[in-house]
Design an enzyme around this catalytic site. Structure first.
Site, short mmCIF file in Angstrom:
data_model
loop_
_atom_site.label_atom_id
_atom_site.label_comp_id
_atom_site.label_asym_id
_atom_site.label_seq_id
_atom_site.Cartn_x
_atom_site.Cartn_y
_atom_site.Cartn_z
CD GLU A 27 31.02 -7.97 -36.03
OE1 GLU A 27 31.19 -8.98 -36.73
OE2 GLU A 27 31.62 -7.77 -34.95
N GLY A 28 27.16 -5.17 -36.33
CA GLY A 28 26.01 -5.62 -35.57
C GLY A 28 25.38 -4.59 -34.67
#
Length: 322
Positions: free
Chosen positions: A49-50
């Site tokens: 994520e991210g």
């Protein structure tokens, strides 16, 4: 290299750290991981994520909830300048590598989208098919806890699934994997390979990965980043304050894979920095759907149904100019 059967899929889990809050340097690490995965014959690579350009750890390290605090505002501005503008071509090189090496990609980004004005930030999960085409951009429906101080809530437009060999693949960001209705939205579209992306930590992945697999009778691939204090670039704004308050290891990884019976086939890995590989067999999906299928023979749509709004939300809808 021996051809991989159509019912098999070789997956690379890219358990890497970003060059924190540095978009261009992190893109170079991502491209390197893609090339290495392609050389190993992987057909899908998944990032946390991210990871581009990184998770907002400063919120927990600088009193992020304090109103109008200069250090928080300045770090947010630095973050925004390093976030991803898809319309501006920030992912073109990634798409080119996907097409060149015939490898599909799930990539966690922090997006600064033009269709929401170009200033607010979203934790988004991008799917690029093996032809190098962006097929969906799923903006995290609800940022978690202090994430809400820097990320905006997304919409349902990215609740989509995609064909990949014999599989149907979909994905969610971090704690929205705990949300029953978004999971059901993907199951109902035929998902049998679920991608769960995380900023890091086996604390997040060790339970929910197996639970989703057992509930859905699907493969579940959880991919996390790793993050050490040494991954803070020294030119990061307020670097000294950040490292003063940060633990040596902020995220330990925990990437793993569960099979459709809910058992681990790759246990949470908290040591590897780099790509982790495994090949899965689609036949296992059919085997486990024999006795339970949450949206098929074990569902009752005459009693309960889920309605999903997949319209991309925007504050302004412009009519065509004359």
């Amino acid at each position: 290299m021996t051809a991989i059967p159509e019912n098999h899929l070789k997956i690379a889990m890219a358990q890497i750290a970003p060059v924190w809050l540095n978009k261009q340097a992190t893109l170079e690490k991502i491209k390197k991981a893609i090339i290495e995965a392609a050389q190993e014959g992987a057909e899908l690579i998944v990032f946390g994520e991210g990871v581009l350009p990184g998770y907002p750890y400063w919120l927990a390290l600088t009193g992020g909830a304090e109103w109008n605090k200069d250090v928080v505002k300045e770090l947010h501005a630095h973050y925004a300048r390093n976030c991803v503008d898809i319309d501006a071509g920030d992912l073109e090189e990634v798409c080119t590598l996907s097409r060149k090496h015939n490898i599909a990609i799930y990539l966690g980004i922090i997006e600064r989208p033009q269709d929401r004005g170009g200033h607010s930030l979203y934790a988004s999960l991008v799917y690029i098919n093996q032809e190098g085409e962006i097929q969906s951009v799923h903006r995290k429906l609800q940022p978690t806890y202090d994430e809400r101080l820097t990320w905006s809530p997304g919409d349902g437009h990215g609740l989509q699934v995609h064909p990949l060999k014999q599989f149907t693949v979909g994905g969610l960001n971090c704690w929205e994997n705990w949300m029953p209705l978004p999971r059901a939205a993907l199951y109902g579209q035929g998902e049998n390979l679920h991608i769960a992306v995380w900023p890091g930590s086996d604390y997040n992945t060790k339970d929910i990965t197996r639970f989703i697999a057992r509930e859905s009778r699907s493969f579940v691939v959880s991919v996390s980043s790793r993050m050490h204090i040494s991954d803070f670039p020294k030119d990061t704004p307020h670097y000294e304050e950040l490292v003063k308050n940060a633990p040596e290891l902020l995220s330990n990884g925990g990437s793993c894979i569960a099979g459709p019976d809910g058992e681990f086939i790759v246990h949470p890995d908290i040591t590897t920095e780099g790509n982790i590989y495994h090949t899965i067999d689609f036949n296992r999906v059919y085997e486990e759907r024999q006795n339970f299928d949450a949206v098929g023979h074990y569902s009752r749509p005459d009693v309960t149904q889920l309605h999903v709004n997949r319209e991309r939300q925007s504050t302004v809808k412009l009519s065509p100019s004359s």
